[in-house]
Write a protein that holds these residues in place. Structure first.
Motif, PDB file in Angstrom:
ATOM      1  N   UNK A   1     -33.956 -43.751  17.190  1.00 58.01           N
ATOM      2  CA  UNK A   1     -35.399 -43.587  16.951  1.00 58.01           C
ATOM      3  C   UNK A   1     -35.757 -42.110  16.771  1.00 58.01           C
ATOM      4  N   UNK A   2     -34.735 -41.276  16.598  1.00 58.77           N
ATOM      5  CA  UNK A   2     -34.968 -39.840  16.445  1.00 58.77           C
ATOM      6  C   UNK A   2     -35.800 -39.564  15.193  1.00 58.77           C
ATOM      7  N   UNK A   3     -36.758 -38.662  15.333  1.00 57.57           N
ATOM      8  CA  UNK A   3     -37.614 -38.276  14.219  1.00 57.57           C
ATOM      9  C   UNK A   3     -37.418 -36.800  13.895  1.00 57.57           C
ATOM     10  N   UNK A   4     -37.240 -36.505  12.605  1.00 60.58           N
ATOM     11  CA  UNK A   4     -37.104 -35.110  12.182  1.00 60.58           C
ATOM     12  C   UNK A   4     -38.402 -34.351  12.428  1.00 60.58           C
ATOM     13  N   UNK A   5     -38.293 -33.059  12.612  1.00 57.13           N
ATOM     14  CA  UNK A   5     -39.476 -32.237  12.829  1.00 57.13           C
ATOM     15  C   UNK A   5     -40.234 -32.023  11.513  1.00 57.13           C
ATOM     16  N   UNK A   6     -41.528 -31.691  11.637  1.00 60.87           N
ATOM     17  CA  UNK A   6     -42.308 -31.367  10.438  1.00 60.87           C
ATOM     18  C   UNK A   6     -41.897 -30.022   9.863  1.00 60.87           C
TER      19      UNK A   6
ATOM     20  N   UNK B   1     -25.531 -31.154  23.733  1.00 65.23           N
ATOM     21  CA  UNK B   1     -26.972 -30.949  23.879  1.00 65.23           C
ATOM     22  C   UNK B   1     -27.273 -30.005  25.034  1.00 65.23           C
ATOM     23  N   UNK B   2     -26.605 -30.196  26.163  1.00 65.27           N
ATOM     24  CA  UNK B   2     -26.849 -29.341  27.326  1.00 65.27           C
ATOM     25  C   UNK B   2     -26.465 -27.895  27.028  1.00 65.27           C
ATOM     26  N   UNK B   3     -25.386 -27.719  26.330  1.00 64.52           N
ATOM     27  CA  UNK B   3     -24.943 -26.372  25.971  1.00 64.52           C
ATOM     28  C   UNK B   3     -25.974 -25.665  25.100  1.00 64.52           C
ATOM     29  N   UNK B   4     -26.596 -26.403  24.209  1.00 62.57           N
ATOM     30  CA  UNK B   4     -27.541 -25.818  23.264  1.00 62.57           C
ATOM     31  C   UNK B   4     -28.942 -25.639  23.829  1.00 62.57           C
ATOM     32  N   UNK B   5     -29.407 -26.638  24.621  1.00 63.38           N
ATOM     33  CA  UNK B   5     -30.844 -26.697  24.896  1.00 63.38           C
ATOM     34  C   UNK B   5     -31.256 -26.802  26.363  1.00 63.38           C
TER      35      UNK B   5
ATOM     36  N   UNK C   1     -24.672 -36.889  16.672  1.00 63.61           N
ATOM     37  CA  UNK C   1     -24.070 -35.576  16.440  1.00 63.61           C
ATOM     38  C   UNK C   1     -24.715 -34.875  15.247  1.00 63.61           C
ATOM     39  N   UNK C   2     -25.090 -35.630  14.227  1.00 63.90           N
ATOM     40  CA  UNK C   2     -25.816 -35.042  13.105  1.00 63.90           C
ATOM     41  C   UNK C   2     -27.233 -34.657  13.517  1.00 63.90           C
ATOM     42  N   UNK C   3     -27.848 -35.436  14.395  1.00 65.04           N
ATOM     43  CA  UNK C   3     -29.182 -35.097  14.895  1.00 65.04           C
ATOM     44  C   UNK C   3     -29.150 -33.795  15.696  1.00 65.04           C
ATOM     45  N   UNK C   4     -28.130 -33.644  16.550  1.00 63.06           N
ATOM     46  CA  UNK C   4     -27.998 -32.405  17.326  1.00 63.06           C
ATOM     47  C   UNK C   4     -27.703 -31.232  16.391  1.00 63.06           C
ATOM     48  N   UNK C   5     -26.902 -31.467  15.357  1.00 63.01           N
ATOM     49  CA  UNK C   5     -26.640 -30.419  14.362  1.00 63.01           C
ATOM     50  C   UNK C   5     -27.940 -29.996  13.683  1.00 63.01           C
TER      51      UNK C   5
ATOM     52  N   UNK D   1     -24.638 -42.483   6.500  1.00 64.16           N
ATOM     53  CA  UNK D   1     -24.980 -41.568   7.597  1.00 64.16           C
ATOM     54  C   UNK D   1     -25.288 -40.182   7.033  1.00 64.16           C
ATOM     55  N   UNK D   2     -24.531 -39.768   6.000  1.00 69.88           N
ATOM     56  CA  UNK D   2     -24.822 -38.499   5.340  1.00 69.88           C
ATOM     57  C   UNK D   2     -26.190 -38.548   4.674  1.00 69.88           C
ATOM     58  N   UNK D   3     -26.517 -39.647   4.043  1.00 70.87           N
ATOM     59  CA  UNK D   3     -27.811 -39.825   3.382  1.00 70.87           C
ATOM     60  C   UNK D   3     -28.952 -39.621   4.377  1.00 70.87           C
ATOM     61  N   UNK D   4     -28.804 -40.179   5.559  1.00 68.96           N
ATOM     62  CA  UNK D   4     -29.837 -40.039   6.598  1.00 68.96           C
ATOM     63  C   UNK D   4     -29.989 -38.577   7.010  1.00 68.96           C
ATOM     64  N   UNK D   5     -28.864 -37.874   7.146  1.00 66.35           N
ATOM     65  CA  UNK D   5     -28.903 -36.468   7.531  1.00 66.35           C
ATOM     66  C   UNK D   5     -29.582 -35.631   6.454  1.00 66.35           C
TER      67      UNK D   5
END
Length: 447
Positions: free
Chosen positions: A40-45, A187-191, A287-291, A347-351
């Motif tokens: 359910x992840x949503x990209x930022x504006x 995620x923990x390492x980054x944020x 992993x693509x969402x975190x990227x 999956x690439x298309x979604x990214x």
């Protein structure tokens, strides 16, 4: 919608609670949440700022090349059966066919050489010698502005073994850089903000590492005077790797008191497991969402992502990817391999959609992000695992000077080296150089 527990229950746990010994059916509460529901992840504006970025996404075992290669070339080419999965982004990517690494040996060492172009047996007396990967050249240029010069992601952590690498990244001495396979840890390492106690423990660990590195350098200097010229050269290559590690530690120290970006975990299925066939789609997605978040917050500008290690991997339904790559020309195995190829491209298309939907100034994140996707081997018409005619896509980066929406078709027998494409990426990322590995120029038609 049914509410699922954050941690799945086991049959044994429930049976112990019931005090019985029966064959209990599979209940919803036992299903890991990572594959019980889609993301359910949503990209930022908008992103945090406009910066050039690069991500290299690797799939192992090649593809069904018969369903991959378009029948026509140029700007008005027709998408192939497999590439039709990216139809919505046809003007955002270029498919490159016929190209390969002349020095590569093929087989399942493709991930080792995909971004280096190295001849792994070039050094006499050595079974394996790699060189710097393209992402690390770019990271040297951009890494000074970000907390992490680069990120390495894979479905197996660490570095793997020679010829079966778990990473796509190699430093100046050809030493593999370990990859992370846990969404939670990444995620923990980054944020996740460090506590004061955590910071002190980290600084102590850095100090201990520096002390070890100092000792290594001192002992090496003493040893160097006793060695012959060839051994001195080998030792110098090793010491370069030690100095690079020392520089990375110093950089991490300088960021210790700078707050990490604030990012919520909403929609991120961080418990997804790469080794679980049922989790496979969600693990790739998260992993693509975190990227995406790492790029959007400018935590890093360079990422390599090995979706599966060579001689491994699953399809979207848990199919054995490696087994199908040894198809021997069998029509049914080729059909199933094509299904896996289209799953990966979905999956690439979604990214790509996430990047394109996020504004940056007058453009979007995709225009400022180079996305390389492909494999370091070609399973061919008969499953021969060749280093020639490698399946390759380059998406995004139009704001960095790349030309998209085309099929660049090269002669398999007289093709330019893949290093030409890698050189084009290096230059588009702002690095001033006219050579990478065995390149002869930039790739004609791409920039």
């Amino acid at each position: 919608m049914t509410a699922f527990p954050s941690q799945p229950m086991s049959r044994r746990h429930l049976l112990k609670g019931f005090g019985v010994c029966l064959g209990l059916p599979l209940l919803e509460a036992m299903i890991p949440s990572a594959w019980a529901r889609p993301s359910t992840f949503q990209a930022w504006n908008r992103s945090a700022g406009q910066h050039p970025r690069m991500i290299c996404c690797y799939v192992p075992n090649g593809v069904n090349i018969l369903e991959w290669v378009p029948s026509t070339a140029g700007k008005k080419y027709q998408l192939s059966q497999t590439l039709a999965a990216l139809k919505a982004h046809q003007q955002d990517f270029t498919v490159v066919t016929g190209i390969g690494h002349p020095s590569a040996k093929g087989g399942h060492s493709g991930a080792d050489t995909w971004l280096t172009g190295a001849d792994l047996s070039a050094v006499p007396g050595s079974d394996y010698t790699n060189t710097i990967s393209v992402d690390q050249i770019v990271a040297e240029h951009h890494g000074k502005q970000t907390r992490f010069p680069s990120l390495q992601i894979a479905d197996a952590s660490g570095t793997g073994s020679a010829g079966h690498s778990h990473t796509l990244s190699f430093d100046r001495s050809g030493t593999p850089m370990p990859a992370e396979n846990s969404p939670q840890r990444l995620f923990e390492r980054l944020f996740v903000p460090d506590t004061q106690a955590g910071k002190q423990a980290t600084l102590k660990r850095y100090a201990e590492r520096k002390s070890i590195l100092d000792s290594v350098l001192q002992e090496a200097n003493v040893l160097n005077r006793k060695l012959g010229k060839r051994d001195q050269q080998k030792l110098d290559e090793y010491l370069n790797s030690v100095r690079e590690t020392e520089q990375r530690v110093s950089r991490l120290e300088s960021w210790i008191d700078i707050p990490k970006p604030k990012v919520e975990t909403e929609g991120l299925q961080l418990t997804s497991q790469p080794g679980n066939a049922h989790d496979r789609p969600m693990w790739i997605d998260v992993m693509l969402e975190i990227s995406y978040l790492a790029f959007a917050t400018d935590a890093t500008r360079v990422i390599t992502f090995e979706w599966s290690r060579e001689a491994g991997g699953y399809g979207g339904g848990g199919e054995n990817h490696h087994e199908l790559s040894h198809h021997g020309g069998d029509p049914e195995m080729l059909r199933k391999l094509g299904v896996i190829d289209r799953f990966h491209l979905s999956r690439l298309d979604r990214f790509l959609s996430m990047l394109k939907s996020t504004r940056e100034g007058e453009s979007n994140m995709l225009d400022q992000t180079i996305v390389m996707y492909g494999s370091g081997m070609n399973s061919g018409k008969g499953g021969e695992h060749s280093p020639r005619n490698l399946p390759t896509l380059i998406a995004g980066g139009q704001g960095l000077g790349l030309k998209q929406g085309q099929h660049l078709a090269f002669d398999v027998e007289r093709h330019p080296p893949l290093s030409n494409l890698l050189l084009s990426m290096i230059q588009a990322m702002g690095v001033e150089t006219d050579r990478f590995q065995d390149s002869t120029s930039t790739l004609t038609g791409l920039s």
